[in-house]
Enzyme design. Structure first.
Site, mmCIF file in Angstrom:
data_model
loop_
_atom_site.group_PDB
_atom_site.id
_atom_site.type_symbol
_atom_site.label_atom_id
_atom_site.label_comp_id
_atom_site.label_asym_id
_atom_site.label_seq_id
_atom_site.Cartn_x
_atom_site.Cartn_y
_atom_site.Cartn_z
ATOM 1 N N HIS A 104 0.815 -1.207 0.000
ATOM 2 C CA HIS A 104 0.000 0.000 0.000
ATOM 3 C C HIS A 104 0.853 1.264 0.000
ATOM 4 C CE1 HIS A 104 -3.793 2.148 0.712
ATOM 5 N NE2 HIS A 104 -3.141 2.891 1.581
ATOM 6 N N HIS A 161 -10.427 2.628 -0.283
ATOM 7 C CA HIS A 161 -10.583 2.124 1.081
ATOM 8 C C HIS A 161 -11.396 0.839 0.992
ATOM 9 C CE1 HIS A 161 -10.035 3.928 5.338
ATOM 10 N NE2 HIS A 161 -8.881 3.776 4.741
#
Length: 735
Positions: free
Chosen positions: A49, A95
């Site tokens: 990420h 998300h």
């Protein structure tokens, strides 16, 4: 009192998402075994990420520059020049994992995070968009996820006070175990007052701003870098909790101290929290950073250094301030009721030093924390080529009228009004075109300038042919901006894929990036920001490859923006662009024929550019009364949307030489529907002939029905009822 830290074991290393060879790389880099806190810091900085270790070498091939680009990828958000001394600041992020585990807070904090990325740059947010992908409507969890995600987006955006003006919603069984929530935010700033994250100057105070630190969100970035298994629900503690009202205060306080000239550098505490923000600020400025965790405002007692460094509590910022402005900045934050604490300073040593309770908890080389993260050239396999669908093999079991009713009553093509009515899309008073059209239009300040905004991708195309699918996602965003009369300027992307350690998934990622890059180059549509979200799969089942494209365009005069609704009766309906009736991967083939197969429509980027420039000139010259791009569902679905928006019908006729179902429902690219009064339509036709652009005159507006030759007429109000009813009925449990 410092808690004793556990010993670093192979099991602990694996729990932190680090492979044995990566751990050995850490040991070699620092010359010793890391402490528990240091292991957590490396885990945060080296996960997928934050480090982009599987995608970085491919992302470097993307076009990111143009005369109007002020800041490309590498900062909190991209920045483009929109004239008159102003800049548009925007980015999209995901998300996904948090929203599947806890849909309300996952989606809400996704909105909060992307808003911070924008105002960290010194911009005031003016609009949000979102792109949502959910599982099969029949799946037992889908309705719960839709309700929670939509409520979270609305709850945060509405409370913060920024309009949510556009986006997309899709359903497919491949998202059953991993929904996608992509959030985009756009802001406006003075182009000579953009704020960046690189620290400068030795001995400068590093200041913690905003809300207090808690234990929520610990390991959030690491969790987002791993696929789901049977333990998905156990990861609920890694989901952050948002407070939009605190974020609003943080926005105002940050913009106020920026205006007062207090800020040297600023970084949002997003993924990996205090760790990532401090390391990035120091490393970008070629400086060291020392942090004193005893001074970090905490809302929970007994927090360890490890917890403080990895917490992803929301509504927090880290700044490097001018020393002489420290008291002035503190007064501003105290006025807004927010925490303000000097928690460290910049140093010349290029070390990341973390102290707590008088002990050194971490002492690491700061640049290497980011620069030495692994970069993988993972093996990839090209997706198998799909056959072109033979038109003769498509034998529909229903007529055109019945097929249209089925399509507009399907989950992907029905109205998404149930979703966007839960968002405040007019707050701030600058929304010119609301959700439901080709692109949203938002006025810049008092106008006349406006921004056009959209998000687009067709995942089924990307799976069938990643390169063509990547091209099409960019072209579709470009067309949507064009259809409202805007000049496309730049894009942001959110690349959502499965496990990159599987060659077939890595092949999808590589193919889509190549297609996106090619389209961006040909269309002069550079990528200025973005996000990569990998490991979106559960128990080995990957999502459809979903490289969402967020597009931004510019209108010189918002009063001349174009809408898709028919404007009057008796106007000619023109189809611009070549139509051969391409049904491969079409929604018609899926929903009517029950076949998900075939090659997607090819994208000729030179034709896209030519046709788009032709359409924008028509709009600029006032010759068109309505414009709508043709995409999912083909021409007849697009015409139904235009009729429903206006409550005006049409009489329609297909040209000879193309099969009826192919003409009306094929998804050939680079096409637009245009309406115009008769005299203007004649002039448009002559223009098209001179430009060598195919144009079909397929009917005229009027009446209260859609009438196709040889088919029963369809009342527009009946179509409207079908179009609007599916999603509310589904969410109420009636479907």
């Amino acid at each position: 009192m410092i808690r004793n830290e556990p010993p670093v074991t192979p099991e602990l290393i694996a729990e932190h998402g680090l492979k044995p060879d990566e751990y050995e790389r850490i040991v070699k880099l620092i010359g010793r075994a890391p402490s528990f806190t240091e292991l957590g810091i490396f885990s945060a900085m080296w996960n997928e990420h934050c480090s982009y270790k599987s995608s970085k070498i491919h992302l470097r091939t993307l076009p990111t520059k143009a005369p109007w680009v002020i800041q490309g990828p590498g900062e909190n958000a991209g920045v483009i020049d929109i004239g008159d001394g102003l800049a548009a600041v925007f980015k999209m992020e995901s998300h996904n994992h948090p929203s599947y585990i806890e849909p309300y807070q996952g989606a809400a904090t996704g909105v909060g995070g992307i808003l911070r990325d924008v105002f960290t740059m010194g911009a005031r947010p003016i609009a949000c968009l979102n792109a949502l992908s959910f599982g099969d409507p029949k799946h037992p969890k889908t309705r719960h996820l839709v309700a929670g995600v939509v409520a979270g987006i609305g709850g945060y955006g509405n409370s913060f006070g920024v309009p949510t003006v556009g986006g997309e919603v899709r359903f497919h069984r491949r998202y059953d175990g991993n929904c996608l929530v992509n959030a985009m935010a756009v802001g406006i700033a003075a182009k000579d007052k953009i704020f960046y994250s690189a620290a400068s100057g030795v001995g400068m105070p590093i200041v913690y701003l905003g809300s207090k630190t808690g234990r929520d969100g610990i390991h959030g970035a690491t969790m987002a870098s791993a696929e789901f298994g049977a333990d998905a629900e156990e990861k609920r503690p890694t989901v952050q909790v948002g407070d939009p009202f605190s974020e609003k205060l943080l926005l105002e306080a940050c913009l106020e101290i920026m205006a007062k000239g207090c800020v040297i550098a600023i970084q949002d505490m997003g993924a990996a929290g205090l760790t990532c923000s401090a390391v990035e600020m120091g490393a970008k400025g070629d400086l060291g950073v020392t942090l004193d965790l005893d001074k970090v405002p905490c809302r929970e007692t007994g927090m360890s250094a490890y917890e403080m460094m990895l917490s992803e509590s929301q509504e927090r910022m880290l700044m490097v301030l001018k020393p002489e402005k420290e008291k002035e900045a503190e007064a501003v934050f105290r006025k807004w009721g927010l925490d303000f604490a000097v928690v460290g300073e910049t140093t010349p040593a290029r070390r990341f030093l973390v102290r707590y309770g008088g002990a050194v908890m971490a002492d690491l080389p700061i640049k290497e924390l980011g620069d030495e993260a692994p970069v993988y050239d993972r093996p990839f396999a090209a997706s198998p080529k799909q056959p072109i669908i033979d038109m003769a093999s498509v034998r529909p079991s229903t007529g055109l009228a019945d097929a249209l009713q089925t399509l507009i009553d399907s989950p992907d093509l029905c109205s998404k009004r149930w979703v966007f009515q839960q968002y405040d899309h007019v707050i701030l008073g600058n929304t010119v075109q609301r959700p439901g059209g080709d692109a949203a239009v938002v006025r810049v300040n008092e106008g006349p300038k406006a921004l056009a905004l959209t998000s687009d991708v067709t995942p089924r195309y990307c799976e069938a042919d990643p390169y063509e699918g990547g091209k099409q996602a960019v072209a579709e965003a470009w067309r949507n901006l064009t259809a409202v009369g805007a000049r496309p300027l730049a894009l942001t992307d959110n690349l959502n894929f499965g496990n990159p350690e599987r060659p077939e998934i890595m092949g999808q990622l590589v193919g889509c990036i190549r297609g996106i890059g090619e389209a961006a180059r040909v269309l002069d549509f550079p990528i200025v920001s973005g996000n990569v979200s990998l490991y979106n799969e559960t128990n080995g089942q990957a999502i459809l490859p979903t490289p969402t494209i967020g597009g931004v365009g510019l209108l010189d005069d918002f009063t001349r923006s174009m809408t898709l609704a028919f404007k009057d009766e008796g106007e000619a309906i023109l189809l611009i662009g070549a139509t051969c009736g391409w049904l491969g991967q079409s929604l018609y083939l899926r929903e009517i024929c029950g076949r998900e197969e075939g090659a997607p429509p090819p994208v000729d980027l030179a034709v896209e550019r030519r046709n788009g420039e032709f359409i924008r000139k028509l709009i600029h010259d006032g010759m068109a009364s309505a414009v709508h791009d043709v995409s999912d569902g083909g021409v007849l679905v697009a015409l139904a949307e235009m009729a429903i928006a206006s409550r005006i019908g049409a009489v329609l006729e297909a040209p000879a030489g193309v099969s009826a179902h192919g003409f009306w429902f094929g998804e050939d690219q680079a096409r637009y529907l245009v309406t115009a009064p008769a005299d203007a339509a004649d002039a448009i036709q002559r223009r098209a002939e001179r430009a060598g652009i195919p144009l079909y005159r397929i009917g005229a507006t009027g009446g209260s029905v859609l009438a196709l030759a040889g088919e029963r007429p369809l009342r527009v109000e009946d179509l409207r009822g079908r179009f609007e009813d599916w999603l509310p009925s589904y969410m109420a449990g009636r479907v």
